[in-house]
Design a protein around this motif. Structure first.
Motif, PDB file in Angstrom:
ATOM      1  N   GLY A   1       9.932  -8.681  18.394  1.00 41.53           N
ATOM      2  CA  GLY A   1       8.889  -9.615  18.789  1.00 41.53           C
ATOM      3  C   GLY A   1       7.524  -9.018  18.488  1.00 41.53           C
ATOM      4  N   PRO A   2       6.499  -9.831  18.460  1.00 40.63           N
ATOM      5  CA  PRO A   2       5.142  -9.322  18.214  1.00 40.63           C
ATOM      6  C   PRO A   2       4.691  -8.351  19.303  1.00 40.63           C
ATOM      7  N   GLN A   3       3.971  -7.318  18.883  1.00 37.77           N
ATOM      8  CA  GLN A   3       3.386  -6.338  19.815  1.00 37.77           C
ATOM      9  C   GLN A   3       1.875  -6.485  19.774  1.00 37.77           C
ATOM     10  N   PHE A   4       1.264  -6.588  20.939  1.00 41.91           N
ATOM     11  CA  PHE A   4      -0.178  -6.801  21.050  1.00 41.91           C
ATOM     12  C   PHE A   4      -0.937  -5.562  20.594  1.00 41.91           C
ATOM     13  N   ILE A   5      -1.871  -5.757  19.640  1.00 39.69           N
ATOM     14  CA  ILE A   5      -2.683  -4.630  19.160  1.00 39.69           C
ATOM     15  C   ILE A   5      -4.007  -4.608  19.920  1.00 39.69           C
ATOM     16  N   PHE A   6      -4.788  -5.675  19.756  1.00 37.75           N
ATOM     17  CA  PHE A   6      -6.043  -5.806  20.505  1.00 37.75           C
ATOM     18  C   PHE A   6      -6.543  -7.234  20.405  1.00 37.75           C
ATOM     19  N   GLN A   7      -7.596  -7.491  21.201  1.00 30.62           N
ATOM     20  CA  GLN A   7      -8.181  -8.820  21.268  1.00 30.62           C
ATOM     21  C   GLN A   7      -9.707  -8.705  21.192  1.00 30.62           C
ATOM     22  N   TYR A   8     -10.316  -9.631  20.447  1.00 35.11           N
ATOM     23  CA  TYR A   8     -11.765  -9.652  20.319  1.00 35.11           C
ATOM     24  C   TYR A   8     -12.346 -10.929  20.900  1.00 35.11           C
ATOM     25  N   TYR A   9     -13.423 -10.753  21.610  1.00 39.95           N
ATOM     26  CA  TYR A   9     -14.146 -11.876  22.211  1.00 39.95           C
ATOM     27  C   TYR A   9     -15.614 -11.509  22.212  1.00 39.95           C
ATOM     28  N   GLU A  10     -16.450 -12.426  21.762  1.00 39.38           N
ATOM     29  CA  GLU A  10     -17.896 -12.183  21.678  1.00 39.38           C
ATOM     30  C   GLU A  10     -18.203 -10.882  20.937  1.00 39.38           C
TER      31      GLU A  10
ATOM     32  N   PRO B   1      -2.558   3.456  18.187  1.00 37.12           N
ATOM     33  CA  PRO B   1      -3.489   4.574  17.972  1.00 37.12           C
ATOM     34  C   PRO B   1      -4.825   4.105  17.418  1.00 37.12           C
ATOM     35  N   ASP B   2      -5.780   5.037  17.415  1.00 34.91           N
ATOM     36  CA  ASP B   2      -7.133   4.730  16.948  1.00 34.91           C
ATOM     37  C   ASP B   2      -7.192   4.411  15.461  1.00 34.91           C
ATOM     38  N   ARG B   3      -6.106   4.685  14.749  1.00 34.74           N
ATOM     39  CA  ARG B   3      -6.079   4.313  13.322  1.00 34.74           C
ATOM     40  C   ARG B   3      -6.220   2.803  13.154  1.00 34.74           C
ATOM     41  N   PHE B   4      -5.895   2.087  14.211  1.00 39.25           N
ATOM     42  CA  PHE B   4      -6.020   0.629  14.198  1.00 39.25           C
ATOM     43  C   PHE B   4      -7.367   0.263  14.825  1.00 39.25           C
TER      44      PHE B   4
ATOM     45  N   LEU C   1      -8.812  -6.711  10.805  1.00 40.09           N
ATOM     46  CA  LEU C   1      -8.010  -5.619  11.345  1.00 40.09           C
ATOM     47  C   LEU C   1      -7.987  -4.532  10.280  1.00 40.09           C
ATOM     48  N   ASN C   2      -8.375  -3.334  10.644  1.00 40.15           N
ATOM     49  CA  ASN C   2      -8.358  -2.199   9.731  1.00 40.15           C
ATOM     50  C   ASN C   2      -7.326  -1.174  10.201  1.00 40.15           C
ATOM     51  N   VAL C   3      -6.569  -0.681   9.241  1.00 39.36           N
ATOM     52  CA  VAL C   3      -5.621   0.389   9.558  1.00 39.36           C
ATOM     53  C   VAL C   3      -5.875   1.536   8.592  1.00 39.36           C
ATOM     54  N   ASN C   4      -6.159   2.700   9.143  1.00 42.13           N
ATOM     55  CA  ASN C   4      -6.410   3.893   8.322  1.00 42.13           C
ATOM     56  C   ASN C   4      -5.168   4.773   8.244  1.00 42.13           C
ATOM     57  N   ALA C   5      -5.144   5.638   7.230  1.00 36.71           N
ATOM     58  CA  ALA C   5      -4.073   6.643   7.099  1.00 36.71           C
ATOM     59  C   ALA C   5      -2.707   6.015   7.304  1.00 36.71           C
ATOM     60  N   LEU C   6      -2.400   5.032   6.482  1.00 36.63           N
ATOM     61  CA  LEU C   6      -1.170   4.251   6.643  1.00 36.63           C
ATOM     62  C   LEU C   6       0.076   5.130   6.662  1.00 36.63           C
ATOM     63  N   LEU C   7       0.999   4.755   7.550  1.00 38.46           N
ATOM     64  CA  LEU C   7       2.312   5.383   7.658  1.00 38.46           C
ATOM     65  C   LEU C   7       3.375   4.381   7.266  1.00 38.46           C
TER      66      LEU C   7
ATOM     67  N   LYS D   1       0.848  -1.181   0.000  1.00 39.38           N
ATOM     68  CA  LYS D   1       0.000   0.000   0.000  1.00 39.38           C
ATOM     69  C   LYS D   1       0.895   1.247   0.000  1.00 39.38           C
ATOM     70  N   THR D   2       0.278   2.397  -0.264  1.00 40.47           N
ATOM     71  CA  THR D   2       1.016   3.653  -0.173  1.00 40.47           C
ATOM     72  C   THR D   2       0.531   4.443   1.037  1.00 40.47           C
ATOM     73  N   ARG D   3       1.364   5.376   1.461  1.00 35.54           N
ATOM     74  CA  ARG D   3       1.029   6.202   2.628  1.00 35.54           C
ATOM     75  C   ARG D   3      -0.329   6.864   2.461  1.00 35.54           C
ATOM     76  N   GLY D   4      -1.090   6.897   3.534  1.00 34.70           N
ATOM     77  CA  GLY D   4      -2.392   7.541   3.527  1.00 34.70           C
ATOM     78  C   GLY D   4      -3.541   6.611   3.164  1.00 34.70           C
ATOM     79  N   GLN D   5      -3.217   5.463   2.579  1.00 35.22           N
ATOM     80  CA  GLN D   5      -4.276   4.528   2.209  1.00 35.22           C
ATOM     81  C   GLN D   5      -4.798   3.791   3.433  1.00 35.22           C
ATOM     82  N   GLN D   6      -5.849   2.995   3.198  1.00 31.81           N
ATOM     83  CA  GLN D   6      -6.444   2.182   4.251  1.00 31.81           C
ATOM     84  C   GLN D   6      -6.312   0.712   3.862  1.00 31.81           C
ATOM     85  N   VAL D   7      -6.220  -0.156   4.875  1.00 32.45           N
ATOM     86  CA  VAL D   7      -6.057  -1.580   4.587  1.00 32.45           C
ATOM     87  C   VAL D   7      -6.924  -2.405   5.537  1.00 32.45           C
ATOM     88  N   THR D   8      -7.408  -3.543   5.027  1.00 36.70           N
ATOM     89  CA  THR D   8      -8.168  -4.486   5.850  1.00 36.70           C
ATOM     90  C   THR D   8      -7.526  -5.861   5.747  1.00 36.70           C
TER      91      THR D   8
END
Lengths: 112, 113
Positions: free
Chosen positions: B42-51, B61-64, B76-82, B13-20
């Motif tokens: 090492g892996p960094q924890f972003i978030f976890q979903y349950y129910e 950041p909230d971009r994730f 997983l969605n990332v907006n305004a890619l850096l 992707k290019t900077r500023g784009q969004q990805v899913t």
């Protein structure tokens, strides 16, 4: 700053040698896991230790959880080329279900 | 029994784009966690979903943002890619409570130009 510090970062040894990898933190964890990751793949769980002072053996691999549950070690006896990979430790935060903090890993290369 | 699957394998992707990015958990698992693994780290924890709800969140950041569907799959969605978002994104599934084994997928390699 990593919550878990692993050492050494890189290790290159000959087949048949022994080695120890360390995972240290100032934080207490409810459990600690060790993973191995191959290039282009996700980490694969090797072991989970839960009790302070616990020792687990998996063939030539020995895992130990520190008494205070802040650190751990992985010892490999008679390393083989198939042991080559990135070894990661991950601590589970107390009272946070499955929220794991990973170390930056130890890249092991075992030469035949 | 299929393990954890992720798609796509690679993405540019290019900077500023969004990805899913998408993840299907291991059969029988109801919890999905997302991690970002930068090169040499090492892996960094972003978030976890349950129910279908975000249960835990790391220091991202909230971009994730994310979503979990009724069949337990997740996005997983990332907006305004850096440029700094370039990494291997790993999905891990597990069942229920504390200390359960996480199974990782092979990851999606995202490159931001």
């Amino acid at each position: 700053t990593q919550l878990l510090e692993q050492s050494p970062q890189f290790l290159s040894i000959q087949e048949g040698e022994n080695l120890t990898v360390y995972c240290n933190s100032s934080s207490v964890f409810s459990s600690l896991q060790w993973y191995r990751q191959e290039p282009g793949e996700g980490p694969v769980l090797l072991v989970t230790v839960v009790t302070g002072g616990e020792v687990k053996k998996l063939k030539r691999l020995t895992f130990q959880f520190g008494d205070a549950r802040k650190d751990s070690s992985l010892h490999i006896t008679a390393a083989q080329p198939g042991d080559t990979g990135l070894y990661l430790c991950a601590g589970e935060a107390p009272y946070n279900f499955n929220k794991f903090y990973f170390g930056s890993g130890t890249k092991l290369n075992v030469k035949p | 029994d299929a393990g954890v699957t992720q798609s796509p394998t690679h993405l540019i992707k290019t900077r500023g784009q969004q990805v899913t990015l998408r993840c299907s958990p291991k059969s029988g698992h109801d919890t999905v966690s997302w991690y970002q693994q930068a090169l040499g780290q090492g892996p960094q924890f972003i978030f976890q979903y349950y129910e279908e709800e975000e249960r835990q969140r790391g220091n991202f950041p909230d971009r994730f943002s994310g979503h979990q569907f009724p069949n337990y799959s997740s996005e997983l969605n990332v907006n305004a890619l850096l440029l700094g978002d370039s990494a291997l994104y790993l999905c891990a599934s597990s069942f229920g409570g504390q200390g359960d084994t996480q199974y990782f997928g092979p990851g999606t390699r995202l490159t931001v130009l």
